[in-house]
Enzyme design. Structure first.
Site, PDB file in Angstrom:
ATOM      1  N   ASP A  10       0.840  -1.198   0.000  1.00 40.88           N
ATOM      2  CA  ASP A  10       0.000   0.000   0.000  1.00 40.88           C
ATOM      3  C   ASP A  10       0.878   1.252   0.000  1.00 40.88           C
ATOM      4  OD1 ASP A  10      -2.435  -1.404  -0.069  1.00 40.88           O
ATOM      5  OD2 ASP A  10      -2.302  -1.792   2.080  1.00 40.88           O
ATOM      6  N   LYS A  32       0.565  -7.755  -3.193  1.00 38.48           N
ATOM      7  CA  LYS A  32      -0.768  -7.237  -3.543  1.00 38.48           C
ATOM      8  C   LYS A  32      -0.644  -5.776  -3.972  1.00 38.48           C
ATOM      9  CE  LYS A  32      -4.187  -5.934  -0.528  1.00 38.48           C
ATOM     10  NZ  LYS A  32      -4.929  -4.739  -0.936  1.00 38.48           N
ATOM     11  N   ASP A  59      -5.635  -6.102  -6.750  1.00 33.14           N
ATOM     12  CA  ASP A  59      -6.836  -5.935  -5.916  1.00 33.14           C
ATOM     13  C   ASP A  59      -7.600  -4.689  -6.359  1.00 33.14           C
ATOM     14  OD1 ASP A  59      -8.634  -5.853  -3.787  1.00 33.14           O
ATOM     15  OD2 ASP A  59      -7.160  -5.119  -2.347  1.00 33.14           O
ATOM     16  N   LEU A  60      -8.390  -4.838  -7.446  1.00 34.05           N
ATOM     17  CA  LEU A  60      -9.119  -3.676  -7.981  1.00 34.05           C
ATOM     18  C   LEU A  60     -10.633  -3.766  -7.758  1.00 34.05           C
ATOM     19  CD1 LEU A  60      -7.194  -3.073 -11.347  1.00 34.05           C
ATOM     20  CD2 LEU A  60      -6.825  -1.999  -9.118  1.00 34.05           C
ATOM     21  N   LYS A  61     -11.091  -4.892  -7.230  1.00 35.56           N
ATOM     22  CA  LYS A  61     -12.505  -5.056  -6.808  1.00 35.56           C
ATOM     23  C   LYS A  61     -13.513  -4.540  -7.841  1.00 35.56           C
ATOM     24  CE  LYS A  61     -11.464  -4.630  -1.837  1.00 35.56           C
ATOM     25  NZ  LYS A  61     -10.078  -4.128  -1.806  1.00 35.56           N
ATOM     26  N   LEU A  62     -13.517  -5.160  -9.014  1.00 35.81           N
ATOM     27  CA  LEU A  62     -14.422  -4.701 -10.079  1.00 35.81           C
ATOM     28  C   LEU A  62     -15.894  -4.904  -9.716  1.00 35.81           C
ATOM     29  CD1 LEU A  62     -11.657  -4.890 -11.549  1.00 35.81           C
ATOM     30  CD2 LEU A  62     -12.923  -5.449 -13.613  1.00 35.81           C
ATOM     31  N   ASP A  64     -19.443  -3.741 -11.949  1.00 40.09           N
ATOM     32  CA  ASP A  64     -20.108  -2.956 -13.000  1.00 40.09           C
ATOM     33  C   ASP A  64     -21.031  -3.914 -13.757  1.00 40.09           C
ATOM     34  OD1 ASP A  64     -20.692  -0.954 -14.970  1.00 40.09           O
ATOM     35  OD2 ASP A  64     -18.743  -0.041 -14.585  1.00 40.09           O
ATOM     36  N   THR A  68     -19.154  -4.804 -19.204  1.00 36.64           N
ATOM     37  CA  THR A  68     -18.004  -3.953 -18.868  1.00 36.64           C
ATOM     38  C   THR A  68     -16.972  -4.734 -18.059  1.00 36.64           C
ATOM     39  OG1 THR A  68     -19.434  -2.028 -18.884  1.00 36.64           O
ATOM     40  CG2 THR A  68     -17.353  -1.788 -17.729  1.00 36.64           C
ATOM     41  N   THR A 119     -15.151  -5.712   5.102  1.00 33.23           N
ATOM     42  CA  THR A 119     -15.094  -5.800   6.569  1.00 33.23           C
ATOM     43  C   THR A 119     -15.391  -4.447   7.223  1.00 33.23           C
ATOM     44  OG1 THR A 119     -12.705  -5.626   6.344  1.00 33.23           O
ATOM     45  CG2 THR A 119     -13.586  -7.801   6.792  1.00 33.23           C
ATOM     46  N   ARG A 181      -2.352  -9.893  12.286  1.00 35.34           N
ATOM     47  CA  ARG A 181      -1.407  -9.183  13.158  1.00 35.34           C
ATOM     48  C   ARG A 181      -0.614 -10.190  13.976  1.00 35.34           C
ATOM     49  NH1 ARG A 181      -2.449  -5.914  10.077  1.00 35.34           N
ATOM     50  NH2 ARG A 181      -3.244  -3.811  10.342  1.00 35.34           N
ATOM     51  N   ARG A 211       0.846  -3.540   6.925  1.00 36.45           N
ATOM     52  CA  ARG A 211       1.706  -2.811   7.861  1.00 36.45           C
ATOM     53  C   ARG A 211       2.573  -3.636   8.803  1.00 36.45           C
ATOM     54  NH1 ARG A 211      -3.304   0.847   9.116  1.00 36.45           N
ATOM     55  NH2 ARG A 211      -4.174  -1.188   8.527  1.00 36.45           N
TER      56      ARG A 211
HETATM   57  O1  C5P Z   1      -1.818  -3.033   6.752  1.00 31.65           O
HETATM   58  P1  C5P Z   1      -2.812  -4.139   6.817  1.00 31.65           P
HETATM   59  O2  C5P Z   1      -2.211  -5.474   7.200  1.00 31.65           O
HETATM   60  O3  C5P Z   1      -4.024  -3.790   7.664  1.00 31.65           O
HETATM   61  O4  C5P Z   1      -3.291  -4.283   5.302  1.00 31.65           O
HETATM   62  C1  C5P Z   1      -4.332  -5.141   4.938  1.00 31.65           C
HETATM   63  C2  C5P Z   1      -4.578  -5.024   3.470  1.00 31.65           C
HETATM   64  O5  C5P Z   1      -5.728  -5.785   3.138  1.00 31.65           O
HETATM   65  C3  C5P Z   1      -4.904  -3.599   2.995  1.00 31.65           C
HETATM   66  O6  C5P Z   1      -4.402  -3.484   1.662  1.00 31.65           O
HETATM   67  C4  C5P Z   1      -6.404  -3.543   3.011  1.00 31.65           C
HETATM   68  O7  C5P Z   1      -6.933  -2.626   2.088  1.00 31.65           O
HETATM   69  C5  C5P Z   1      -6.754  -4.968   2.610  1.00 31.65           C
HETATM   70  N1  C5P Z   1      -8.079  -5.405   3.016  1.00 31.65           N
HETATM   71  C6  C5P Z   1      -8.490  -5.437   4.333  1.00 31.65           C
HETATM   72  N2  C5P Z   1      -9.744  -5.868   4.653  1.00 31.65           N
HETATM   73  C7  C5P Z   1     -10.572  -6.289   3.691  1.00 31.65           C
HETATM   74  C8  C5P Z   1     -10.168  -6.290   2.364  1.00 31.65           C
HETATM   75  C9  C5P Z   1      -8.894  -5.831   2.045  1.00 31.65           C
HETATM   76  O8  C5P Z   1      -7.736  -5.064   5.219  1.00 31.65           O
HETATM   77  N3  C5P Z   1     -11.763  -6.756   4.016  1.00 31.65           N
END
Ligand code: C5P
Length: 232
Positions: A10, A32, A59-62, A64, A68, A119, A181, A211
């Protein structure tokens, strides 16, 4: 289907992404690429990361109309990514069109997974704003089944939902789970989190970790710790 750790890159620029990836001199993590980086840098960032030898989850989550999405997936299939996604809310027809668009002439295609409910959507908001009266868990399981019917490979979900998705859609239906985490790490803005070891126990196929790796003092060590806990 191998279990793997996907690193959420990210970052807002190609340079920041390469500075990060350059730290990995021995392994080539599965990466990703999300909307932020893709919209900032375009398809060239995908090609460059691919050229460097990484697997890519785009990860572009289409979401439409089917036509398309089909045509857009066809464009994405030429980028040679390993995994991509869409919103299951686009309906089974849209998801079937996506599979068609993504499938190359030789019959191969990247892994295609669906977002069920984000989420960040609470049950209360889903019911009051989207007027979906079912429970959020029933909605997630229903959307996952729709994705399976359409021929997709799995869903993105919280690790805490992976068990019920597997129970309903079968073990081979993939779960790709963010919200991971380390037991001794910072939770940040994620609410429903689990450790890499616990995600493995629940049955996640891929964990998406941002992160805890990208912001670590030693990202390579953090990545290795993740792999050791999740893949073993
Ligand atoms: O930094 P962190 O570990 O929280 O990053 C989680 C990644 O997963 C981010 O790119 C976030 O946008 C993605 N994500 C998420 N929850 C979702 C879908 C995608 O945290 N339900």
């Amino acid at each position: 289907m191998g279990k793997d750790v996907i690193v959420a890159c990210d970052f807002s620029s190609a340079q920041a992404t390469f500075d990060f990836l350059d730290k990995f001199t021995e392994e080539k993590p599965f990466v990703k690429i999300g909307m932020e980086l893709y919209y900032a840098e375009g398809p060239s960032i995908v090609k460059e990361i691919k050229r460097r030898g990484h697997k890519i989850f785009l990860d572009l989550k289409l979401h439409d109309i089917p036509n398309t999405v089909k045509k857009s997936m066809s464009v994405l299939s030429k980028l040679d990514v390993d995994m991509t996604n869409l919103h299951a809310a686009g309906t089974i027809d849209m998801m079937k069109a996506a599979v068609e668009g993504l499938t190359r002439e030789d019959g191969t295609r990247p892994i295609l997974i669906a977002v069920t409910q984000l989420t960040s959507t609470s049950e209360e908001r889903m019911q009051n704003e989207l007027l979906i009266s079912a429970s959020i868990n029933d909605t997630i399981v229903k959307y996952a089944n729709n994705a399976k019917i359409a021929g997709l490979d799995g869903v993105v979900c919280s690790p805490l939902e992976a068990g019920m998705v597997k129970e309903s859609c079968g073990k081979a239906f993939m779960t790709v789970t963010p919200g991971v985490r380390f037991a001794d790490g910072d939770v940040g803005d994620q609410v429903r989190v689990t450790t890499p070891a616990k995600a493995k126990e629940i049955g996640s196929d891929y964990i998406v970790v941002g992160r805890p790796i990208t912001a670590a003092a030693d990202p390579v060590a953090a990545y290795r710790r993740c792999v050791a806990e999740f893949v073993g």
